[in-house]
Write a protein that holds these residues in place. Structure first.
Motif, PDB file in Angstrom:
ATOM      1  N   LYS A  32      18.429 -11.281  24.992  1.00 11.57           N
ATOM      2  CA  LYS A  32      18.965 -10.889  26.195  1.00 11.57           C
ATOM      3  C   LYS A  32      18.839  -9.237  26.441  1.00 11.57           C
ATOM      4  O   LYS A  32      18.708  -8.492  25.204  1.00 11.57           O
ATOM      5  CB  LYS A  32      20.220 -11.119  26.425  1.00 11.57           C
ATOM      6  CG  LYS A  32      20.665 -12.555  26.625  1.00 11.57           C
ATOM      7  CD  LYS A  32      21.995 -12.960  27.049  1.00 11.57           C
ATOM      8  CE  LYS A  32      22.299 -14.409  26.895  1.00 11.57           C
ATOM      9  NZ  LYS A  32      21.198 -15.251  28.087  1.00 11.57           N
ATOM     10  N   TYR A  33      18.889  -8.634  27.526  1.00  7.66           N
ATOM     11  CA  TYR A  33      18.803  -7.164  27.695  1.00  7.66           C
ATOM     12  C   TYR A  33      19.344  -6.779  29.012  1.00  7.66           C
ATOM     13  O   TYR A  33      19.533  -7.611  29.773  1.00  7.66           O
ATOM     14  CB  TYR A  33      17.394  -6.711  27.465  1.00  7.66           C
ATOM     15  CG  TYR A  33      16.462  -7.078  28.873  1.00  7.66           C
ATOM     16  CD1 TYR A  33      16.565  -6.378  29.944  1.00  7.66           C
ATOM     17  CD2 TYR A  33      15.674  -8.536  28.981  1.00  7.66           C
ATOM     18  CE1 TYR A  33      15.900  -6.872  31.333  1.00  7.66           C
ATOM     19  CE2 TYR A  33      15.264  -8.810  30.046  1.00  7.66           C
ATOM     20  CZ  TYR A  33      15.155  -8.200  31.317  1.00  7.66           C
ATOM     21  OH  TYR A  33      14.367  -8.419  32.436  1.00  7.66           O
ATOM     22  N   PHE A  34      19.876  -5.455  29.344  1.00  2.86           N
ATOM     23  CA  PHE A  34      20.258  -5.067  30.229  1.00  2.86           C
ATOM     24  C   PHE A  34      19.914  -3.434  30.429  1.00  2.86           C
ATOM     25  O   PHE A  34      19.603  -2.954  29.589  1.00  2.86           O
ATOM     26  CB  PHE A  34      21.776  -5.005  30.660  1.00  2.86           C
ATOM     27  CG  PHE A  34      22.588  -4.308  29.857  1.00  2.86           C
ATOM     28  CD1 PHE A  34      22.869  -3.009  30.238  1.00  2.86           C
ATOM     29  CD2 PHE A  34      23.306  -4.862  28.617  1.00  2.86           C
ATOM     30  CE1 PHE A  34      23.845  -2.207  29.401  1.00  2.86           C
ATOM     31  CE2 PHE A  34      24.300  -4.169  27.976  1.00  2.86           C
ATOM     32  CZ  PHE A  34      24.406  -3.020  28.408  1.00  2.86           C
ATOM     33  N   ILE A  35      19.683  -2.932  31.864  1.00  2.53           N
ATOM     34  CA  ILE A  35      19.061  -1.825  31.977  1.00  2.53           C
ATOM     35  C   ILE A  35      20.469  -1.084  32.918  1.00  2.53           C
ATOM     36  O   ILE A  35      20.958  -1.906  33.843  1.00  2.53           O
ATOM     37  CB  ILE A  35      17.885  -1.803  32.724  1.00  2.53           C
ATOM     38  CG1 ILE A  35      16.893  -2.166  31.843  1.00  2.53           C
ATOM     39  CG2 ILE A  35      17.530  -0.315  33.087  1.00  2.53           C
ATOM     40  CD1 ILE A  35      15.642  -2.614  32.454  1.00  2.53           C
ATOM     41  N   GLY A  36      20.925   0.153  32.592  1.00  2.00           N
ATOM     42  CA  GLY A  36      21.916   0.622  33.451  1.00  2.00           C
ATOM     43  C   GLY A  36      21.336   2.192  33.695  1.00  2.00           C
ATOM     44  O   GLY A  36      20.728   2.857  33.099  1.00  2.00           O
ATOM     45  N   ASN A  37      22.447   2.630  34.381  1.00  2.00           N
ATOM     46  CA  ASN A  37      22.236   4.077  34.957  1.00  2.00           C
ATOM     47  C   ASN A  37      23.551   4.791  34.490  1.00  2.00           C
ATOM     48  O   ASN A  37      24.520   4.529  34.817  1.00  2.00           O
ATOM     49  CB  ASN A  37      21.897   4.374  36.396  1.00  2.00           C
ATOM     50  CG  ASN A  37      20.688   3.584  36.784  1.00  2.00           C
ATOM     51  OD1 ASN A  37      19.969   3.818  36.440  1.00  2.00           O
ATOM     52  ND2 ASN A  37      20.921   2.793  37.678  1.00  2.00           N
ATOM     53  N   LEU A  38      23.474   5.733  33.391  1.00  2.00           N
ATOM     54  CA  LEU A  38      24.520   6.539  33.082  1.00  2.00           C
ATOM     55  C   LEU A  38      24.531   7.927  33.562  1.00  2.00           C
ATOM     56  O   LEU A  38      23.487   8.640  33.301  1.00  2.00           O
ATOM     57  CB  LEU A  38      24.353   6.422  31.404  1.00  2.00           C
ATOM     58  CG  LEU A  38      25.522   7.644  30.588  1.00  2.00           C
ATOM     59  CD1 LEU A  38      27.059   6.954  30.774  1.00  2.00           C
ATOM     60  CD2 LEU A  38      25.047   7.553  29.294  1.00  2.00           C
ATOM     61  N   SER A  39      25.452   8.349  34.083  1.00  2.00           N
ATOM     62  CA  SER A  39      25.857   9.772  34.827  1.00  2.00           C
ATOM     63  C   SER A  39      26.584  10.539  33.656  1.00  2.00           C
ATOM     64  O   SER A  39      27.521  10.008  33.286  1.00  2.00           O
ATOM     65  CB  SER A  39      26.333   9.952  35.885  1.00  2.00           C
ATOM     66  OG  SER A  39      26.593  11.134  36.574  1.00  2.00           O
ATOM     67  N   THR A  40      26.084  11.650  32.886  1.00  5.79           N
ATOM     68  CA  THR A  40      26.876  12.472  32.064  1.00  5.79           C
ATOM     69  C   THR A  40      27.067  13.808  32.406  1.00  5.79           C
ATOM     70  O   THR A  40      26.593  14.334  33.598  1.00  5.79           O
ATOM     71  CB  THR A  40      26.190  12.420  30.633  1.00  5.79           C
ATOM     72  OG1 THR A  40      24.980  13.270  30.772  1.00  5.79           O
ATOM     73  CG2 THR A  40      25.578  11.049  30.322  1.00  5.79           C
ATOM     74  N   SER A  41      27.708  14.343  31.724  1.00  2.30           N
ATOM     75  CA  SER A  41      27.952  15.981  31.957  1.00  2.30           C
ATOM     76  C   SER A  41      26.753  17.062  32.065  1.00  2.30           C
ATOM     77  O   SER A  41      26.755  18.062  32.471  1.00  2.30           O
ATOM     78  CB  SER A  41      29.087  16.376  30.969  1.00  2.30           C
ATOM     79  OG  SER A  41      28.568  16.465  29.718  1.00  2.30           O
ATOM     80  N   THR A  42      25.672  16.510  31.419  1.00  2.00           N
ATOM     81  CA  THR A  42      24.533  17.088  31.175  1.00  2.00           C
ATOM     82  C   THR A  42      23.146  16.516  31.983  1.00  2.00           C
ATOM     83  O   THR A  42      22.286  17.140  31.970  1.00  2.00           O
ATOM     84  CB  THR A  42      24.017  17.363  29.891  1.00  2.00           C
ATOM     85  OG1 THR A  42      23.739  15.928  29.249  1.00  2.00           O
ATOM     86  CG2 THR A  42      25.097  18.060  28.808  1.00  2.00           C
TER      87      THR A  42
END
Length: 104
Positions: A70-80
Motif C-alpha cells: 500500500k502507498y499514499f501520496i500527500g501534500n505537505l505545507s511547511t514553514s519553508t
C-alpha cells in the motif's frame, strides 16, 4: 494506520512516525536518499521537521501496488515551502518501507 501516519506527518511527530517503520527504512528528502535504521530514521525526520515546521498535510491519493504493497501520496505545507510526500508500506512487514519528501 493511514490516519495515524498522516497525523504524525501533519504534526511533525517523528517518534510516532518511527513507530510505523520496519527494521530499515528508505528516506529521501529533496534529492538526498539513504537507507536508515529505525532510530537513525527517527533522527533524520526529527531534523527535517525541526527546520521545516509542518503547517498542513493532506493525503491526495492512495492505492495498492501490483505486489500488494500500500502507498499514499500527500501534500505537505511547511514553514519553508511545500513538499509532495510519498509513503510506501511493505505488505510483508506491515510497516513503512519508504518515505520521500520532494520539493514542489
Amino acid at each position: 494506520s493511514l490516519d495515524n501516519i498522516a497525523a504524525a506527518i501533519r504534526t511533525g511527530n517523528s517518534s510516532s512516525l518511527a513507530a510505523s517503520f520496519q527494521g530499515n527504512v528508505e528516506i529521501t528528502i529533496k534529492d538526498a536518499g539513504n537507507s536508515y535504521s529505525k532510530s537513525q530514521a527517527e533522527m533524520v525526520l526529527k531534523n527535517f521537521f525541526g527546520s521545516h515546521q509542518p503547517k498542513t498535510f493532506a493525503v491526495a491519493h492512495q492505492g495498492t501496488s501490483p505486489e500488494g504493497s500500500k502507498y499514499f501520496i500527500g501534500n505537505l505545507s511547511t514553514s519553508t515551502g511545500n513538499y509532495r510526500v510519498f509513503v510506501l508500506f511493505s505488505k510483508a512487514a506491515g510497516a513503512i518501507q519508504e518515505i520521500r519528501f520532494e520539493e514542489q
